[in-house]
Design an enzyme around this catalytic site. Sequence first.
Site, mmCIF file in Angstrom:
data_model
loop_
_atom_site.group_PDB
_atom_site.id
_atom_site.type_symbol
_atom_site.label_atom_id
_atom_site.label_comp_id
_atom_site.label_asym_id
_atom_site.label_seq_id
_atom_site.Cartn_x
_atom_site.Cartn_y
_atom_site.Cartn_z
ATOM 1 N N GLU A 190 0.667 -1.278 -0.298
ATOM 2 C CA GLU A 190 0.033 -0.036 -0.466
ATOM 3 C C GLU A 190 1.108 1.038 -0.424
ATOM 4 O O GLU A 190 1.564 1.132 0.938
ATOM 5 C CB GLU A 190 -0.879 -0.018 1.284
ATOM 6 C CG GLU A 190 -1.785 0.819 1.530
ATOM 7 C CD GLU A 190 -2.716 1.364 2.037
ATOM 8 O OE1 GLU A 190 -3.833 1.790 2.688
ATOM 9 O OE2 GLU A 190 -2.548 1.019 3.635
ATOM 10 N N GLU A 285 -12.143 2.170 4.766
ATOM 11 C CA GLU A 285 -10.608 2.743 5.233
ATOM 12 C C GLU A 285 -10.819 3.779 5.667
ATOM 13 O O GLU A 285 -10.599 4.791 5.127
ATOM 14 C CB GLU A 285 -9.175 1.656 5.142
ATOM 15 C CG GLU A 285 -8.569 1.864 6.173
ATOM 16 C CD GLU A 285 -6.377 1.479 5.934
ATOM 17 O OE1 GLU A 285 -6.809 0.926 6.736
ATOM 18 O OE2 GLU A 285 -6.135 1.792 5.291
#
Length: 311
Positions: A190, A285
């Site tokens: 990520e 998220e």
Amino acid sequence: MKNHHNPRRTFLKNAALGSALATLTSGASFARTNPTPHVPQKFNLNYAPHFGMFRNHAGDDLVDQINFMAEQGFPALEDNGLMKRSVEDQKRIGAALEKNDMTMGVFVIDPGFNWEVALTTGKEEYKEAFVKECKKAVEVAKIVNAKWMTVVPGYFERNLPLDQQTAHIIDAYRLGADVFEPHGLTMVMEPLSDNPHLYLRHSNQAYMICKAVASPAVKILYDIYHMQRNEGNLIPNMELCWEEIAYIQIGDNPGRKEPGTGEINYQNVFKWIHEKGFTGICGMEHGNAHSGKAGEQALIDAYHQADSFIS
């Protein structure tokens, strides 16, 4: 002409009326005791909330929260801290997901060292710690039937040239791929925007590392919030590295809250992702823009609005 009273006709008429009334009354009673079950409105994409997002509606219990997510039509869950939960809770989560026909999204692999001394250094001790944690992640993934784990390489090593740091990350991720590939699992790296010390900040960096590792066990987690902050131009940049994107995360900017609270045209982004045929998970998220039950309902409504690109 005289209207002669017919007792038999009156009896039949009253009997029919009584029968109809009884039927209506019975139906009303049945409707009260057997309400129409809640049928969740389906989404076009596989959005995954996280624990705590609907605590005001569902309470603190993890299974109750999963059940509420399912009732609202969410087909998946993600839990960054899954590896730090007890085995008992991991098993409860796995069972609740299976019961609700939900998919487990990402959880984070945390090798135990902080980001300031990480895989960019090339040091054997950090690679060994990373591989050890990858092996633990395999066992956790089996419990909850997970397929994706989040990884981040850490901070820049200021004493080394950038290309050497990249090579060190590639070496480490090849070791991780050796752990995950036999199990059909995938670690998704990520790029982040949390601070300028982080090595991995752009999608093209992640794309290059994926190509160098050359394993189905190493792919990209494209977090739209972070990428809006670091590089913008979301759809063209996703297109450039699309073949290596295995997981997507969501958050509007500024604020990192639900779609519709910031500058990103999520309805258009979701439409593009859907048209690409993406069947993976889009992790939610982010935080809630507003507190309480009203804020949680507003979040659910925001997802239905952003997801309403198909008539």
